[in-house]
Scaffold this active site. Sequence first.
Site, mmCIF file in Angstrom:
data_model
loop_
_atom_site.group_PDB
_atom_site.id
_atom_site.type_symbol
_atom_site.label_atom_id
_atom_site.label_comp_id
_atom_site.label_asym_id
_atom_site.label_seq_id
_atom_site.Cartn_x
_atom_site.Cartn_y
_atom_site.Cartn_z
ATOM 1 N N HIS A 118 74.338 61.082 33.546
ATOM 2 C CA HIS A 118 74.131 60.562 34.897
ATOM 3 C C HIS A 118 73.833 59.068 34.847
ATOM 4 C CE1 HIS A 118 73.889 64.744 36.000
ATOM 5 N NE2 HIS A 118 72.779 64.920 35.312
ATOM 6 N N GLU A 147 66.087 63.084 35.299
ATOM 7 C CA GLU A 147 65.624 64.447 35.541
ATOM 8 C C GLU A 147 64.725 64.910 34.408
ATOM 9 O OE1 GLU A 147 69.110 67.369 34.184
ATOM 10 O OE2 GLU A 147 69.880 65.669 35.338
ATOM 11 N N HIS A 195 73.747 65.250 27.929
ATOM 12 C CA HIS A 195 72.963 66.481 27.907
ATOM 13 C C HIS A 195 73.777 67.657 28.434
ATOM 14 C CE1 HIS A 195 72.487 64.930 32.010
ATOM 15 N NE2 HIS A 195 72.361 66.198 32.376
ATOM 16 N N ARG A 255 81.194 64.209 33.815
ATOM 17 C CA ARG A 255 81.444 65.185 32.757
ATOM 18 C C ARG A 255 82.058 64.497 31.541
ATOM 19 N NH1 ARG A 255 84.058 68.513 36.781
ATOM 20 N NH2 ARG A 255 82.550 69.911 37.740
#
Length: 319
Positions: A98, A116, A173, A193
Amino acid sequence: MYQQPMMLKPLFKERIWGGTNLRDMYGYAIPSPQTGECWAISGHESGTNEIANGPLAGSTIREAWDNHRELFADEEGEEFPLLTKILDANKDLSVQVHPGDTYAREKEDKTYGKTECWYVIDADEDAEVVLGHHAETKEELNSYIENGQWNDLLRRVKVKSGDFFYVPSGTIHAIGAGVRILETQQNSDITYRVYDYDRIGQDGEKRELHLEQSVEVTTVPHKDPDLERKTNIHKGMKQELLVSESYFSVEHWDIHGMTYPVHNPSYLLFSVLEGDVNVWIEGEAHPVEKGTHFIIPATVEKFTLEGTGTLIVSRSNKQ
């Protein structure tokens, strides 16, 4: 003045890697046997939770943020800053990364990038996650990707119940099959992705990859964050700080009995992972149970918890 918890109705997202554990663990009425995500506390444009009780019953977090900012300590910003999810990885999720805030604003015209963190609720034996990579330079990262050297590139970590991982923007991740997590994140859904195991989507085509953007935003070399889980034991409560950084703080609370009054620093986001607890506010008990998600607004100065339960508690650190 709003003097009660804001109880929230969960939303669900079907994913090709999803399963039925959200139903089996929490009794949720999931839409299909491929339900991957419970959006538990969200003000995102792609899904915002309805408030189930009180003066704002029937409205959403997004509407409350726009029209009743006093409930959120008059925090600035166009968007509600955080998003809490529960994820059921019945199969491996795609390997992804991200962007940070600056890239998100400049390239995607979005307010937030996505940092996150994950609290592992439950994991199958030998389950694992991808967290980071082994490339030392961008050129090496490109080479690994172009040659499909995924086993050489990806850093895999075994996981168990109770583990916690901080995943800042720029971290490659993936959550592996057999892992159930509670995720606290910035209010963003931007995902690039890197690798998807050549899976076929519902349209019969391989799912889109975003290799150029992925290489641009990936932090090279990978660095593990330096986390120290700090624990305090009070009357009726064991309180563990999992992370506190520029966007959010996340804690794990174990409740056993009646706690001292908790002074509300601003507004707090709660997810009940286990047990049954009463939230006492101004002499009134508000029962919450396993699978419940709620916000204690800034208009509540203090509250007391009573019962036996396990909760994840988060707050925004955005000013």
